[in-house]
Each structure stands twice: as C-alpha cells, then as structure tokens.
Scaffold this motif. Structure first.
Motif, mmCIF file in Angstrom:
data_model
loop_
_atom_site.group_PDB
_atom_site.id
_atom_site.type_symbol
_atom_site.label_atom_id
_atom_site.label_comp_id
_atom_site.label_asym_id
_atom_site.label_seq_id
_atom_site.Cartn_x
_atom_site.Cartn_y
_atom_site.Cartn_z
ATOM 1 N N PHE A 41 56.852 -23.687 -27.008
ATOM 2 C CA PHE A 41 56.253 -24.225 -28.226
ATOM 3 C C PHE A 41 57.349 -24.572 -29.217
ATOM 4 N N TRP A 42 57.004 -25.420 -30.151
ATOM 5 C CA TRP A 42 57.963 -25.810 -31.190
ATOM 6 C C TRP A 42 58.298 -24.576 -32.040
ATOM 7 N N GLY A 43 59.570 -24.345 -32.251
ATOM 8 C CA GLY A 43 60.010 -23.210 -33.055
ATOM 9 C C GLY A 43 60.231 -21.940 -32.253
ATOM 10 N N LYS A 44 60.222 -22.048 -30.921
ATOM 11 C CA LYS A 44 60.401 -20.861 -30.082
ATOM 12 C C LYS A 44 61.761 -20.214 -30.328
ATOM 13 N N GLN A 45 62.804 -21.025 -30.383
ATOM 14 C CA GLN A 45 64.141 -20.479 -30.616
ATOM 15 C C GLN A 45 64.273 -19.901 -32.021
ATOM 16 N N LEU A 46 63.549 -20.510 -32.967
ATOM 17 C CA LEU A 46 63.561 -19.973 -34.324
ATOM 18 C C LEU A 46 62.911 -18.586 -34.353
ATOM 19 N N LEU A 47 61.770 -18.456 -33.663
ATOM 20 C CA LEU A 47 61.097 -17.162 -33.581
ATOM 21 C C LEU A 47 61.997 -16.132 -32.902
ATOM 22 N N ASN A 48 62.653 -16.552 -31.831
ATOM 23 C CA ASN A 48 63.560 -15.646 -31.125
ATOM 24 C C ASN A 48 64.701 -15.191 -32.037
ATOM 25 N N GLY A 49 65.211 -16.121 -32.840
ATOM 26 C CA GLY A 49 66.273 -15.773 -33.778
ATOM 27 C C GLY A 49 65.796 -14.805 -34.852
ATOM 28 N N LEU A 50 64.583 -15.030 -35.367
ATOM 29 C CA LEU A 50 64.032 -14.149 -36.398
ATOM 30 C C LEU A 50 63.797 -12.741 -35.858
ATOM 31 N N VAL A 51 63.323 -12.680 -34.608
ATOM 32 C CA VAL A 51 63.075 -11.376 -33.995
ATOM 33 C C VAL A 51 64.363 -10.574 -33.894
ATOM 34 N N HIS A 52 65.462 -11.243 -33.528
ATOM 35 C CA HIS A 52 66.731 -10.545 -33.322
ATOM 36 C C HIS A 52 67.580 -10.450 -34.593
#
Length: 230
Positions: A41-52
C-alpha cells in the motif's frame, strides 16, 4: 535480599508496567506486523519507518515527544485530562512509554514469523472460499505463533528495562513511577546505595533470563504441536 519496601515497590511496578505494556500493545503489534508482511500500500515504507523510529531516536527524545503529546497540556493529553485520564507522571504513562519503546522489537519479530508462513497456504484457502479474516485466524496466526511469543517476550524484556523515555515522560516518583532502572539509577546517586543497586541489578537479570527461558519453552511446545501439520 535485604531490600527496602521502596525497592520492592520498584520491582513490582516494573513487572506491572512491562506486563501491561506487552499485553496492550500485542494486538496492534500483530496487526501492524501482518500489514507490513502481507500488504502492499502507499506509505508502507513510511509506516515501517515510524514503527522503528523509537529504536533510532534517543529514548529521551521519545519521552519528550510523549510529554508534548500526552502531557496535561499536550494536544492529546489535554483532551484526555478533560475526561479525567492523566498519563504524565502516572504509572499508566510508564506503560505507554514502555510500550512505545518495545513496539519495534515486537513488530519485527512477529513480521519475520508471518513472512516465514508459506503464502501459498493462504492463497489456497482463499480460493476455496475462506475470507481473509478466517485465513488469518486459522492459518497465518497459528503458524506464526512462535514468533508472536518471541515478540511478546522481547517487548516484555525491553519494557522491563526501559529508562530514558520513562523517566522523561513520568519522572521517577517512588511508589508511583519509579521502575527498576530508575530505582537503580537513584540508588547509584546516593552514597552507600551501591549494594542495594547491585541487588536490584541481580533481580533484573533473573527476571529477564526467566522470561527468555519461558519463551523458549513455550515456543518449542507450540512448534512441536504444529510440526505434524506442516
């Protein structure tokens, strides 16, 4: 072990904080891990970055951001305070801080476990008419259970040892927010407090080792029960 009431309160509070931080964040951790492992989905890498992000930033910065957001004058905390819910300088705030700091470790362990599940099993079940929810609850979740246990234990251990974000967000109030790490730090600032601090360190190590051993036993039992079905 020759510890005073205040030190035992710190031990009990640490266990309580770590337990609730793990339990309350586990459902969200499973959801986010599954999202990152199985969805595009759009923003997947952003979500992954926020999680970490809590792993990358200094813990004190994370604690300060929590204070800005969930303090009594924060943009979230002010609304909660109007409802009678105060997190800053409360043990519940220590739970929040510990959960935020432990969340990346939990998600990573669970995500790796979900990615290890053969997608063909899930696809076959869906072609036979199973819904995504049923596939998740009957196939993905059971097969990734050892990783979920590992993620929960990692989160518990991290929450148990959390210091920087916790002391910044909720301070170190004896009997209210003083956890094991902050109690050890406080004792090291007092002349003659090294002995009590060393005893608390031993307790911390014993609890951490016990948690890891328990997770290994549980994971092995789960894996052995699932082995015939693999």
């Amino acid at each position: 072990m020759g510890l005073g009431e205040q030190e035992w309160l710190a031990v009990a509070l640490s266990l309580k904080v770590a337990f609730w931080a793990t339990v309350l964040s586990l459902p969200l951790g499973i959801y986010v891990a599954h999202l990152l492992a199985r969805r595009d989905f759009w923003g997947k890498q952003l979500l992954n970055g926020l999680v970490h992000l809590p792993l990358i930033m200094p813990p004190v910065v994370t604690g300060y951001l929590l204070l800005l957001a969930f303090g009594t004058q924060g943009w979230i905390g002010k609304g909660l305070a109007d409802l009678g819910i105060v997190l800053a300088f409360r043990w519940t705030g220590a739970v929040l801080a510990a959960a935020v700091m432990a969340f990346p470790l939990m998600v990573r362990a669970i995500r790796l476990s979900i990615e290890a599940v053969d997608p063909r099993l899930e696809n076959t079940a869906m072609t036979l008419g199973a819904s995504r929810w049923k596939v998740f609850t009957t196939i993905t979740l059971p097969l990734s259970l050892p990783g979920i246990i590992a993620g929960a234990v990692l989160a518990f251990a991290k929450a148990l040892g959390e210091f920087g974000a916790t002391i910044t967000f909720v301070a170190s109030i004896p009997g209210e927010t003083q956890t094991l790490p902050s109690a050890i730090y406080a004792l090291l600032q007092v002349p003659g407090g090294e002995t009590a601090a060393a005893k608390l360190v031993i307790i911390s190590v014993v609890i951490a080792i016990a948690a890891v051993l328990a997770s290994e036993v549980l994971a092995r039992k789960v894996s052995s029960r699932m082995e015939p079905h693999r």
